[in-house]
Design an enzyme around this catalytic site. Structure first.
Site, short mmCIF file in Angstrom:
data_model
loop_
_atom_site.label_atom_id
_atom_site.label_comp_id
_atom_site.label_asym_id
_atom_site.label_seq_id
_atom_site.Cartn_x
_atom_site.Cartn_y
_atom_site.Cartn_z
N VAL A 136 -13.04 -18.54 -1.81
CA VAL A 136 -14.37 -19.15 -2.11
C VAL A 136 -15.37 -18.04 -3.16
O VAL A 136 -14.83 -16.31 -2.76
CB VAL A 136 -14.59 -18.58 -0.37
CG1 VAL A 136 -17.13 -18.87 -0.71
CG2 VAL A 136 -15.12 -19.96 0.33
N PRO A 137 -15.47 -17.89 -3.74
CA PRO A 137 -15.80 -16.67 -5.37
C PRO A 137 -17.05 -15.87 -5.20
O PRO A 137 -17.86 -16.04 -6.39
CB PRO A 137 -15.47 -17.80 -6.50
CG PRO A 137 -16.18 -18.80 -6.45
CD PRO A 137 -15.13 -18.73 -4.71
N CYS A 138 -16.51 -15.51 -3.92
CA CYS A 138 -18.22 -14.19 -3.28
C CYS A 138 -18.53 -13.53 -4.32
O CYS A 138 -19.93 -13.09 -4.80
CB CYS A 138 -18.30 -13.92 -1.50
SG CYS A 138 -16.82 -13.22 -1.82
N HIS A 139 -17.37 -13.18 -5.40
CA HIS A 139 -17.64 -12.39 -6.73
C HIS A 139 -18.77 -12.75 -7.69
O HIS A 139 -19.11 -12.15 -8.25
CB HIS A 139 -16.12 -11.33 -6.98
CG HIS A 139 -15.75 -12.97 -7.50
ND1 HIS A 139 -14.80 -14.17 -6.56
CD2 HIS A 139 -15.47 -12.72 -8.91
CE1 HIS A 139 -13.95 -14.73 -7.36
NE2 HIS A 139 -14.52 -13.70 -8.71
N ARG A 140 -18.77 -14.39 -8.03
CA ARG A 140 -19.50 -15.25 -8.60
C ARG A 140 -20.69 -14.75 -8.32
O ARG A 140 -21.67 -15.55 -9.24
CB ARG A 140 -18.90 -15.89 -9.05
CG ARG A 140 -17.46 -16.21 -9.84
CD ARG A 140 -17.03 -17.77 -9.52
NE ARG A 140 -15.39 -17.12 -10.00
CZ ARG A 140 -14.29 -18.59 -10.18
NH1 ARG A 140 -15.41 -19.30 -9.44
NH2 ARG A 140 -13.14 -18.07 -10.15
#
Length: 197
Positions: A136-140
């Site tokens: 889950v790419p929360c950094h995006r």
């Protein structure tokens, strides 16, 4: 409850971790300051998991995470996650985050609007509780106005900027976070290369 396992694995940014059960991935862990801390943080999330060799399906997920963190094209949006115990709002936030391709971003406000959420802070809180980075790419998900927003992984915003740089997101207009020779450039304000609609 299905039996849980976990494993640590090497990536271009350090030693990451992943935990699984019969229903899917139950947690993923970006590198801590050292392997011991990475393992300890993963065990805190999954106290019943045993360290063991990953089954082939999990090994395939690991291979894709390794590729993504090395700057290669790798899609993790189809990885099966076991979200038992994840609050419903957080699940919805994670589903939106998983639609953002590498090198692209959405703002907290854009995610909130897609969810008809009252404000972006709830989105930020849900992302801060993400048990599955970088699957889950929360950094995006970034703040408005070209700002990064926070990041709860070890290294904080510096780690977020590094992940975005690996994926080809731009900083301060067209200046990458790392120069062509691999030397680090001081982070400036983040500007998404292009927004996802």
């Amino acid at each position: 409850m299905n039996e849980q396992g976990f494993a640590l694995f090497d990536t271009a940014i350090g030693r990451c971790g992943i935990a699984w059960n019969g229903r899917g991935i139950v947690a993923a862990q970006l590198p801590g300051t050292d392997e011991t801390r990475t393992r300890a943080r993963l065990i805190r999330r999954c106290p019943q998991a045993r360290e063991e060799a990953p089954p082939p399906a999990v090994g395939h997920v690991i291979d894709r995470i390794v590729a993504l963190l090395a700057g290669q094209v790798a899609d993790l949006s189809d990885v099966t996650l076991d979200m038992e115990g994840v609050p419903p709002f957080n699940r919805r936030v994670y589903e939106i985050a998983r639609t953002i391709p590498p090198g692209q971003t959405l703002t907290y406000g854009e995610v909130a609007a897609r969810l008809d959420a009252p404000d972006a802070r709830a989105v930020g809180q849900a992302l801060g509780e993400n048990p599955f980075p970088p699957v889950v790419p929360c950094h995006r998900v970034v703040a408005s106005g070209g700002k990064t927003g926070g990041f709860s992984a070890t290294g904080g915003v510096d780690t977020k900027l590094r992940l975005l740089a690996i994926e080809g997101a731009q900083v301060g207009g067209s200046c990458p976070l790392f120069d062509q020779a691999g030397g680090e450039v001081l982070p400036m304000q983040l500007r998404p290369r292009r927004a996802v609609r």
